[in-house]
Design a protein around this motif. Structure first.
Motif, PDB file in Angstrom:
ATOM      1  N   UNK A 120       0.579  -0.928  -0.072  1.00  0.00           N
ATOM      2  CA  UNK A 120       0.118   0.222  -0.167  1.00  0.00           C
ATOM      3  C   UNK A 120       1.230   1.313  -0.471  1.00  0.00           C
ATOM      4  N   UNK A 121       2.246   1.258   1.075  1.00  0.00           N
ATOM      5  CA  UNK A 121       2.577   2.020   1.075  1.00  0.00           C
ATOM      6  C   UNK A 121       3.807   2.378  -0.659  1.00  0.00           C
ATOM      7  N   UNK A 122       4.036   1.794  -1.067  1.00  0.00           N
ATOM      8  CA  UNK A 122       4.068   1.704  -2.984  1.00  0.00           C
ATOM      9  C   UNK A 122       3.616   2.615  -3.006  1.00  0.00           C
TER      10      UNK A 122
ATOM     11  N   UNK B  62       1.208   6.049  -7.202  1.00  0.00           N
ATOM     12  CA  UNK B  62      -0.310   7.054  -7.736  1.00  0.00           C
ATOM     13  C   UNK B  62       0.712   8.736  -7.830  1.00  0.00           C
ATOM     14  N   UNK B  63       1.149   9.214  -7.080  1.00  0.00           N
ATOM     15  CA  UNK B  63       1.661  10.699  -6.738  1.00  0.00           C
ATOM     16  C   UNK B  63       2.721  10.895  -8.136  1.00  0.00           C
TER      17      UNK B  63
ATOM     18  N   UNK C 221      -6.950  -3.879   0.020  1.00  0.00           N
ATOM     19  CA  UNK C 221      -8.432  -2.967   0.371  1.00  0.00           C
ATOM     20  C   UNK C 221      -7.554  -1.336   0.955  1.00  0.00           C
ATOM     21  N   UNK C 222      -6.213  -1.638   1.663  1.00  0.00           N
ATOM     22  CA  UNK C 222      -5.653  -0.867   2.096  1.00  0.00           C
ATOM     23  C   UNK C 222      -5.324  -0.130   0.999  1.00  0.00           C
ATOM     24  N   UNK C 223      -5.020  -0.039  -0.093  1.00  0.00           N
ATOM     25  CA  UNK C 223      -4.455   1.166  -1.333  1.00  0.00           C
ATOM     26  C   UNK C 223      -5.708   1.874  -1.917  1.00  0.00           C
ATOM     27  N   UNK C 224      -5.609   3.656  -1.698  1.00  0.00           N
ATOM     28  CA  UNK C 224      -6.445   3.822  -2.065  1.00  0.00           C
ATOM     29  C   UNK C 224      -6.836   3.858  -3.743  1.00  0.00           C
TER      30      UNK C 224
ATOM     31  N   UNK D 139     -11.466  -5.174  -6.250  1.00  0.00           N
ATOM     32  CA  UNK D 139     -11.120  -3.611  -5.238  1.00  0.00           C
ATOM     33  C   UNK D 139     -11.267  -2.824  -6.575  1.00  0.00           C
ATOM     34  N   UNK D 140     -11.189  -2.941  -7.728  1.00  0.00           N
ATOM     35  CA  UNK D 140     -11.357  -1.149  -8.450  1.00  0.00           C
ATOM     36  C   UNK D 140     -13.181  -1.546  -9.136  1.00  0.00           C
TER      37      UNK D 140
END
Length: 412
Positions: free
Chosen positions: A308-310, A315-316, A343-346, A368-369
């Motif tokens: 998720x952090x990656x 995305x930025x 599920x932790x990824x926005x 998820x999408x």
């Protein structure tokens, strides 16, 4: 530096020779670089080989959930200003791969070594590092790695009383807690975009307060230390308050943060920030990451995002909508077989992008999408996804083994 000019015993030399022979055979058979299997054979023959190989080197260890491979490359590039470097540049970051890398660097002065988070304490014990860089800790490979606080505890216990200079990110509470057992820490304000793994205090379990860029525990007083190095926009601030411009070909805020930590490490070895940061410009891509490749008459940019952090950092980086995006997720053993992290990824950050989904776990990602209200199409493979993409450079984001699959397919 410790040791005599040739620390290798006859047994160690035999182990190195055998390891190299096995690695060469593995490469000849088309089974990858051979570094891991070669290292395993060498360590079987001489279990102390890693320590012997590190004996005549000034060693830097780099560990984190995200950014290890890139930061290792940046530090290696910076330290080449002061002498020859041996490094596990391809990311084989467990003891066998590290042993294999060091066995190839007999003329080196510095060893710059990426280390898997779970193995950091053991590798630090074996290699007697002069410096250890700790960048971040977040959830990753949920079925393999312990939860993040247990990893931080492992670091904290393993590094307690270490003679190494610890260069640590003061914006990550887990890293601060892990590093605080060491007597010699240099704090770097490198930022922390992903904060979901640091809402409870690693010291007492209390709720973390996060006013602005600061953080502290209201219950036990554990708090963000004052940094001596900091990332500030496109500059690194050194301990004297001087601002040095960051020159990188690698994109994104996360890589500027990696450069800030790398400059602090280089300074431990006497390489000034200006020299270190200028040398980092040489790094264009890291093991295929950020490479722009031609495939089916289209430009594809290959981006790796493993957790998720990656994904949040990636995305930025991507081109603004309507740039097409291909997402590929696998769940093989090297990725972690548990995909609940999706599920932790926005994924709402992809709104406006045409999205195409491939990979072993494309259906997990599709669900998820769907929940994130994104428009997407599921495709059989990369070729089909590229054919369906509208015009523009295609951003391809993949997790670990999916990324390796992509590189093979595009011949990168």
């Amino acid at each position: 530096m410790a040791g005599n000019s040739d620390p290798l015993t006859p047994r160690a030399k035999l182990a190195v020779t055998a390891g190299k022979a096995v690695a060469a055979a593995s490469r000849a058979a088309g089974r990858g670089s051979g570094s891991v299997i070669g290292g395993r054979v060498a360590l079987k023959l001489d279990p102390d080989l890693l320590g012997r190989l590190a004996q005549n080197l000034d060693v830097v260890l780099v560990s984190a959930t995200n950014g290890k491979t890139t930061t290792t490359r940046l530090i290696a590039e910076a330290l080449r200003a002061a002498g020859p470097v041996v490094s596990n540049a391809l990311g084989a970051n467990m003891p066998a791969g590290i042993t294999s890398a060091l066995a190839g660097g007999s003329e080196a002065k510095f060893g710059v070594i990426e280390v898997d988070e779970k193995y950091l304490a053991g590798v630090a014990r074996d290699t007697d590092p002069k410096c250890i860089a700790l960048l971040n800790l977040s959830r990753d490979q949920l079925d393999r790695a312990a939860e993040t606080r247990m990893l931080a505890e492992n670091w904290r216990e393993g590094l307690a009383g270490s003679k190494a200079v610890i260069v640590a990110n003061c914006d990550d509470p887990l890293v601060v807690w892990a590093a605080s057992s060491s007597p010699n820490v240099i704090w770097v304000a490198a930022g922390q975009m992903w904060q979901e793994d640091a809402w409870s205090c690693p010291s007492c379990g209390g709720v973390m307060q996060r006013p602005g860029d600061d953080w502290f525990c209201g219950e036990c007083g554990f708090r963000r230390p004052t940094p001596t190095w900091a990332l500030s926009g496109d500059h690194v601030l050194d301990p004297h308050g001087s601002a040095w411009p960051i020159h990188l070909q690698l994109p994104g805020r996360a890589n500027k943060a990696n450069a800030a930590s790398s400059a602090a490490v280089a300074a431990v070895f006497g390489v000034p920030p200006q020299v270190a940061l200028e040398r980092m410009y040489q790094v264009q891509a890291v093991a295929g990451r950020y490479d722009v490749v031609q495939f089916q008459d289209r430009d594809l940019r290959l981006l790796l995002a493993k957790n998720p952090a990656g994904w949040l950092e990636t995305f930025s980086l991507i081109d603004p909508p309507p740039a097409p995006v291909i997402l590929s997720v696998n769940a093989r053993s090297a990725d972690g077989t548990d995909t609940s992290w999706l599920w932790d990824v926005d994924y709402t950050r992809l709104t406006g992008h045409p999205i195409f989904v491939i990979g072993d776990r494309k259906l997990d990602l599709a669900v998820r999408l769907e929940v994130a209200n994104q428009h997407f199409q599921v495709c059989d493979n990369l070729d089909q996804a590229v054919q369906m993409c509208p015009p523009g450079r295609i951003e391809v984001i993949a997790n670990y083994t999916a990324f390796q699959d992509l590189r093979r397919r595009v011949g990168n």
